[in-house]
Design a protein around this motif. Structure first.
Motif, PDB file in Angstrom:
ATOM      1  N   MET A   1       0.717  -1.012  -0.012  1.00  0.00           N
ATOM      2  CA  MET A   1      -0.050  -0.023  -0.006  1.00  0.00           C
ATOM      3  C   MET A   1       0.880   1.334  -0.118  1.00  0.00           C
ATOM      4  O   MET A   1       0.441   2.257  -0.429  1.00  0.00           O
ATOM      5  CB  MET A   1      -1.039   0.220   1.432  1.00  0.00           C
ATOM      6  CG  MET A   1      -1.991  -0.959   1.237  1.00  0.00           C
ATOM      7  SD  MET A   1      -3.338  -0.679   2.353  1.00  0.00           S
ATOM      8  CE  MET A   1      -2.413  -1.102   3.897  1.00  0.00           C
ATOM      9  N   THR A   2       1.935   1.338   0.780  1.00  0.00           N
ATOM     10  CA  THR A   2       2.844   2.363   0.759  1.00  0.00           C
ATOM     11  C   THR A   2       3.812   2.551   0.168  1.00  0.00           C
ATOM     12  O   THR A   2       4.579   3.650  -0.275  1.00  0.00           O
ATOM     13  CB  THR A   2       3.387   2.638   2.279  1.00  0.00           C
ATOM     14  OG1 THR A   2       4.148   1.560   2.648  1.00  0.00           O
ATOM     15  CG2 THR A   2       2.144   2.551   3.114  1.00  0.00           C
ATOM     16  N   LYS A   3       4.342   1.319  -0.671  1.00  0.00           N
ATOM     17  CA  LYS A   3       5.677   1.172  -1.424  1.00  0.00           C
ATOM     18  C   LYS A   3       6.806   1.638  -0.547  1.00  0.00           C
ATOM     19  O   LYS A   3       7.688   2.040  -1.346  1.00  0.00           O
ATOM     20  CB  LYS A   3       5.516   1.956  -2.671  1.00  0.00           C
ATOM     21  CG  LYS A   3       4.447   1.624  -3.747  1.00  0.00           C
ATOM     22  CD  LYS A   3       4.464   2.426  -4.791  1.00  0.00           C
ATOM     23  CE  LYS A   3       3.411   1.703  -6.009  1.00  0.00           C
ATOM     24  NZ  LYS A   3       2.051   1.636  -5.569  1.00  0.00           N
ATOM     25  N   GLY A   4       6.695   1.427   0.725  1.00  0.00           N
ATOM     26  CA  GLY A   4       7.979   1.646   1.420  1.00  0.00           C
ATOM     27  C   GLY A   4       8.040   3.142   2.030  1.00  0.00           C
ATOM     28  O   GLY A   4       9.116   3.664   2.302  1.00  0.00           O
ATOM     29  N   VAL A   5       7.043   3.941   1.449  1.00  0.00           N
ATOM     30  CA  VAL A   5       7.228   5.509   1.505  1.00  0.00           C
ATOM     31  C   VAL A   5       6.134   5.861   2.687  1.00  0.00           C
ATOM     32  O   VAL A   5       4.975   5.645   2.554  1.00  0.00           O
ATOM     33  CB  VAL A   5       7.047   6.337   0.256  1.00  0.00           C
ATOM     34  CG1 VAL A   5       7.091   7.847   0.553  1.00  0.00           C
ATOM     35  CG2 VAL A   5       8.064   5.891  -0.698  1.00  0.00           C
ATOM     36  N   ALA A   6       6.603   6.909   3.573  1.00  0.00           N
ATOM     37  CA  ALA A   6       5.701   7.283   4.648  1.00  0.00           C
ATOM     38  C   ALA A   6       4.643   8.343   4.077  1.00  0.00           C
ATOM     39  O   ALA A   6       4.873   8.812   3.179  1.00  0.00           O
ATOM     40  CB  ALA A   6       6.512   7.889   5.656  1.00  0.00           C
ATOM     41  N   ILE A   7       3.239   8.330   4.539  1.00  0.00           N
ATOM     42  CA  ILE A   7       2.342   9.018   4.024  1.00  0.00           C
ATOM     43  C   ILE A   7       2.312  10.030   5.191  1.00  0.00           C
ATOM     44  O   ILE A   7       2.259  10.222   6.191  1.00  0.00           O
ATOM     45  CB  ILE A   7       0.870   8.366   4.333  1.00  0.00           C
ATOM     46  CG1 ILE A   7       0.998   6.924   3.380  1.00  0.00           C
ATOM     47  CG2 ILE A   7      -0.118   9.010   3.996  1.00  0.00           C
ATOM     48  CD1 ILE A   7      -0.165   5.977   3.570  1.00  0.00           C
ATOM     49  N   THR A   8       2.524  11.379   4.484  1.00  0.00           N
ATOM     50  CA  THR A   8       2.531  12.672   5.281  1.00  0.00           C
ATOM     51  C   THR A   8       1.351  13.402   5.122  1.00  0.00           C
ATOM     52  O   THR A   8       0.486  12.968   4.229  1.00  0.00           O
ATOM     53  CB  THR A   8       3.570  13.368   4.742  1.00  0.00           C
ATOM     54  OG1 THR A   8       3.614  13.752   3.388  1.00  0.00           O
ATOM     55  CG2 THR A   8       5.150  12.736   4.912  1.00  0.00           C
ATOM     56  N   GLY A   9       1.218  14.330   5.731  1.00  0.00           N
ATOM     57  CA  GLY A   9      -0.166  15.254   5.754  1.00  0.00           C
ATOM     58  C   GLY A   9      -1.164  14.638   6.598  1.00  0.00           C
ATOM     59  O   GLY A   9      -2.140  15.282   6.051  1.00  0.00           O
ATOM     60  N   VAL A  10      -0.913  14.095   7.754  1.00  0.00           N
ATOM     61  CA  VAL A  10      -1.984  13.615   8.452  1.00  0.00           C
ATOM     62  C   VAL A  10      -2.572  14.758   9.218  1.00  0.00           C
ATOM     63  O   VAL A  10      -1.931  15.774   9.759  1.00  0.00           O
ATOM     64  CB  VAL A  10      -1.389  12.605   9.179  1.00  0.00           C
ATOM     65  CG1 VAL A  10      -2.557  12.111  10.553  1.00  0.00           C
ATOM     66  CG2 VAL A  10      -0.863  11.298   8.766  1.00  0.00           C
ATOM     67  N   PRO A  11      -4.230  14.935   9.242  1.00  0.00           N
ATOM     68  CA  PRO A  11      -4.590  16.031   9.831  1.00  0.00           C
ATOM     69  C   PRO A  11      -4.295  16.347  11.228  1.00  0.00           C
ATOM     70  O   PRO A  11      -4.091  15.447  11.942  1.00  0.00           O
ATOM     71  CB  PRO A  11      -6.210  15.706   9.784  1.00  0.00           C
ATOM     72  CG  PRO A  11      -6.343  14.738   8.608  1.00  0.00           C
ATOM     73  CD  PRO A  11      -4.878  13.862   8.576  1.00  0.00           C
ATOM     74  N   HIS A  12      -4.290  17.630  11.553  1.00  0.00           N
ATOM     75  CA  HIS A  12      -3.940  17.867  12.893  1.00  0.00           C
ATOM     76  C   HIS A  12      -4.874  17.825  13.808  1.00  0.00           C
ATOM     77  O   HIS A  12      -4.834  17.748  15.102  1.00  0.00           O
ATOM     78  CB  HIS A  12      -3.593  19.415  12.843  1.00  0.00           C
ATOM     79  CG  HIS A  12      -2.131  19.754  12.253  1.00  0.00           C
ATOM     80  ND1 HIS A  12      -1.055  19.511  12.601  1.00  0.00           N
ATOM     81  CD2 HIS A  12      -2.136  20.281  10.821  1.00  0.00           C
ATOM     82  CE1 HIS A  12       0.016  19.938  11.999  1.00  0.00           C
ATOM     83  NE2 HIS A  12      -0.648  20.370  10.687  1.00  0.00           N
ATOM     84  N   ASP A  13      -6.317  17.444  13.154  1.00  0.00           N
ATOM     85  CA  ASP A  13      -7.332  17.079  14.157  1.00  0.00           C
ATOM     86  C   ASP A  13      -6.953  15.959  15.282  1.00  0.00           C
ATOM     87  O   ASP A  13      -7.542  15.864  16.329  1.00  0.00           O
ATOM     88  CB  ASP A  13      -8.507  16.831  13.257  1.00  0.00           C
ATOM     89  CG  ASP A  13      -9.106  17.975  12.710  1.00  0.00           C
ATOM     90  OD1 ASP A  13      -8.484  18.872  12.584  1.00  0.00           O
ATOM     91  OD2 ASP A  13     -10.020  17.743  11.597  1.00  0.00           O
TER      92      ASP A  13
END
Length: 343
Positions: free
Chosen positions: A162-174
């Motif tokens: 799912m990630t291809k080994g790359v971190a997913i950034t931009g998680v909401p500050h909520d």
């Protein structure tokens, strides 16, 4: 003529006054007879040594760091300890936590789903993964250790796909408050751990379900003959372990602000070591989640001292592995000694 005796009968002697014991001695006696006494004494001893070794240990900043780090491993430890009391083991809990955290990042960032709804879905995903483990183990009569090693590869592989080994950034500050916030000076993840531990401890000690878990861990065949639904309880325990692992993964995503594929990689050895240190038997039937979490506290203090002394963090894996070996060895030797005395 008077029949009264010439001398009055002696008054009955007062019962002897029990010898007074000091409060310290009474406390030590209670600790010795309490199943958690050993781990409490060990924790206090290590805490005192740590305070003496480093002046930076007993500071508010450092205590908050320890409490926050403890929360993630502690949640996984609760689930793992219940499985160990049942006589089972799940080596995929770290992979479940990582998969759930990554799934949350995808739902929130890439699909734009409501953050709180995403968290609920991730918790359900973790419980479903644990339930799949329980179904395969109970219905196919597979060994939990072997099965969960394979499932760890499945869940970890799905994470990388799912990630291809790359971190997913931009998680909401909520949701950042869940990982970084404080409640009355305590980190929110630690408060979540305390609530979960209180609920699980109550169920284990005060409800029939808890008694069934101990009965199954002691003798599954006898528990089945008594009418206990052994397979249903096993599946429920695996589902709970998956749920708690997913909760730890989500809190870690909220803490970091990113969904990293490496989340959960270190949540395999430490929970097992913590449970054994806390008095959970490797053969099932003995121990408690409270003792397991206290064991996690001991490991957390040791790892914190390693960091304070500037030792390479890679040594934490060496320490965790060494603690596992020592704890399991001590448990085996203690049981052999007790069995010899019983014979």
């Amino acid at each position: 003529m008077s029949l009264e005796p010439a001398f009055p009968a002696p008054a009955p002697a007062a019962p002897p006054t029990p010898p007074k014991t000091s409060s310290l001695r009474a406390m030590m006696s209670r600790l010795a007879t309490n199943p958690l006494g050993g781990v409490v004494v060990a924790m206090l001893l290590i805490f005192g040594i740590s305070c003496a070794l480093s002046p930076h240990f007993l500071t508010t900043f450092n205590m908050v760091i320890i409490a926050r780090a403890l929360a993630f491993v502690g949640l996984v430890t609760i689930g793992q300890s219940i499985l160990m009391i049942l006589g089972e083991l799940d080596l995929s809990v770290g992979a479940i936590g990582g998969l759930s955290g990554v799934a949350g990042g995808i739902l929130m960032v890439q699909m734009g789903l409501n953050p709180w709804l995403s968290l609920v879905i991730c918790l359900m995903l973790g419980a479903a993964c644990g339930l799949v483990n329980g179904l395969l183990i109970t219905q196919l009569r597979l060994h939990s250790l072997v099965l969960t090693i394979g499932m760890a590869g499945v869940y970890g592989g799905a994470n990388l796909v799912m990630t291809k080994g790359v971190a997913i950034t931009g998680v909401p500050h909520d949701i950042s408050f869940l990982g970084r916030g404080l409640v009355f000076g305590f980190p929110v993840p630690f408060v979540v751990l305390a609530v979960c531990l209180a609920v699980v401890a109550f169920v284990m000690m005060r409800t029939p379900v808890g008694r069934y878990i101990y009965a199954i861990g002691s003798n599954a065949q006898a528990a089945r003959m008594l009418g206990i639904r052994v397979n249903a309880i096993r599946m429920g325990a695996f589902a709970l372990a998956g749920f708690l692992s997913a909760l730890a993964g989500i809190l870690m995503v909220a803490r970091l602000g990113t969904a990293q594929p490496s989340i959960g990689d270190t949540w395999v050895l430490s929970p097992i070591a913590a449970a054994v240190i806390g008095g959970v038997a490797t053969t099932g039937g003995l121990g408690s989640p409270v003792g397991a979490v206290l064991g996690a506290v001991i490991i957390g203090i040791i790892e914190d001292i390693i960091v304070l002394f500037g030792i390479s963090p890679y040594w934490q894996s060496v320490v965790s592995g060494g603690i596992v070996v020592l704890a399991i060895s001590f448990d085996a030797l203690a049981r052999r000694y007790l069995n010899r005395d019983a014979a």
